[in-house]
Design a protein around this motif. Structure first.
Motif, PDB file in Angstrom:
ATOM      1  N   ASP A 153      -1.556   6.280   6.121  1.00 20.49           N
ATOM      2  CA  ASP A 153      -1.738   4.947   5.557  1.00 20.49           C
ATOM      3  C   ASP A 153      -1.290   3.859   6.527  1.00 20.49           C
TER       4      ASP A 153
ATOM      5  N   LEU B 291       0.959   4.109  -2.942  1.00 21.21           N
ATOM      6  CA  LEU B 291       0.742   5.512  -2.597  1.00 21.21           C
ATOM      7  C   LEU B 291       1.742   6.423  -3.312  1.00 21.21           C
TER       8      LEU B 291
ATOM      9  N   ARG C 263       0.820  -1.210   0.000  1.00 18.24           N
ATOM     10  CA  ARG C 263       0.000   0.000   0.000  1.00 18.24           C
ATOM     11  C   ARG C 263       0.852   1.258   0.000  1.00 18.24           C
ATOM     12  N   LEU C 264       2.039   1.218   0.603  1.00 23.04           N
ATOM     13  CA  LEU C 264       2.903   2.400   0.588  1.00 23.04           C
ATOM     14  C   LEU C 264       3.499   2.625  -0.799  1.00 23.04           C
TER      15      LEU C 264
ATOM     16  N   ALA D 187       0.982  11.316   4.132  1.00 22.68           N
ATOM     17  CA  ALA D 187       0.154  10.233   3.597  1.00 22.68           C
ATOM     18  C   ALA D 187       0.652   8.875   4.090  1.00 22.68           C
TER      19      ALA D 187
ATOM     20  N   HIS E 211      -3.613   0.986   8.021  1.00 19.18           N
ATOM     21  CA  HIS E 211      -3.185  -0.421   7.971  1.00 19.18           C
ATOM     22  C   HIS E 211      -3.332  -1.080   9.338  1.00 19.18           C
TER      23      HIS E 211
END
Length: 330
Positions: free
Chosen positions: A127, A40, A36-37, A123, A131
């Motif tokens: 995030d 991003l 997910r990072l 962000a 998580h």
């Protein structure tokens, strides 16, 4: 006659003991939400290198090197040198010496600037917290384990002064103009403040604000609350009748340290309440201990609030993961 050097991979496979650095990096490799990072940052990351230059470094390599910088308090040049020196760090970054390029200090600098300019460290912080909520780790009011018995609350910590260099022996011949001085007790400090809101159950940071040192703590109060608190815990700097009235209803608690009247002494009951509040508020020190002791962040590294603010969002995001790493690994 000198011994013939072994292949790095074979030498590592024959090791009988895992170092503390290797253990730490293996744990963080598991708990960081890489997918997910990377998703991003990917829309903002250049697909190719500069015109006529080498191709861009892999995004995951750069993100891993950036995290290594923050975990070990490395400058851009030192991060490059450490990658040459440390097999454990190269392995974590996915770099094989002799087969892959090691990012130079300019490449590392440019990646850090990208994160700062695009607001991506904020962000990353958000995030990471999302998580942790998805993993069922209580954070703010979004993922309560037992709503009927546990109520959302926040502990607020301010006056966390981060020292900045006060020397004028630099290129500009001046101190950082965005930092300021403040007196705390009998001592003067020069630098900035990190204001955090911490979940009272697990000690994880859910909100962060940064200011110059002279800004009074109460001015950022609203920015540290998520709005669903049933209790707040803070020091005497937050004594406020209007705010206390908001937590006067049933099921709520105003956990702000009591103050003695002007010229008088603190009532024994208030003194007992303060002792109880202090025990609850002690957990707010844990995130600062992590970034200062575990990660070595004892002072500002850059000039200006913006760059240091960006780094603090990354540090507290990584600090949250560090504090719950064993739960995540399990």
């Amino acid at each position: 006659m000198p011994k013939q050097p072994a292949f790095p991979g074979l030498r590592d496979a024959m090791k009988k003991k895992q170092t503390r650095r290797e253990l730490f990096l293996s744990e963080m490799n598991v708990v960081v939400p890489w997918g997910r990072l990377l998703g991003l940052i990917e829309p903002h990351y250049p697909k190719t290198g500069r015109k006529g230059g080498r191709p861009a470094m892999p995004l995951e390599t750069m993100l891993r090197v950036y995290f290594l910088q923050n975990w070990y308090a490395l400058s851009d040049p030192m991060a490059e040198e450490t990658l040459y020196d440390s097999e454990a760090m190269r392995r974590f970054a996915g770099i094989e010496l002799g087969d892959d390029r090691i990012p130079d200090e300019t490449t590392i600098l440019n990646f850090r600037h990208l994160l700062e300019q695009k607001g991506l460290t904020e962000a990353i912080f958000a995030d990471v917290n999302a998580h942790l909520a998805d993993k069922g780790i209580t954070l703010r009011s979004g993922t309560l384990v037992d709503v009927s018995r546990r109520t959302p609350s926040v502990r607020v910590s301010l006056r966390k002064i981060i020292d900045a260099p006060s020397s004028t022996k630099n290129k500009e011949k001046t101190r950082d103009p965005e930092m300021s001085s403040i007196k705390k007790g009998n001592d003067w400090y020069f630098g900035m403040k990190a204001h955090v809101g911490v979940d009272s159950r697990n000690g994880l940071v859910h909100s962060l604000e940064t200011t110059t040192a002279r800004v009074h703590d109460s001015q950022v109060w609203d920015g540290l609350l998520h709005g669903d608190e049933t209790s707040v815990w803070a020091d005497k700097g937050y004594v406020n009748a209007e705010r206390a009235a908001e937590f006067a209803g049933p099921g709520k608690f105003w956990g702000v340290m009591r103050k003695a009247p002007v010229g008088g002494e603190l009532h024994p009951l208030d003194d007992r309440i303060n002792r109880l509040i202090a025990k609850v508020r002690a957990k707010v020190e844990h995130p600062f201990r992590v970034i200062k002791r575990q990660f070595g962040h004892v002072g500002t590294r850059y000039r200006g609030l913006a760059k240091n603010r960006a780094q603090l969002f990354t540090l507290f995001a990584l600090g949250n993961l560090f504090m719950v790493r064993r739960k995540l690994v399990a």
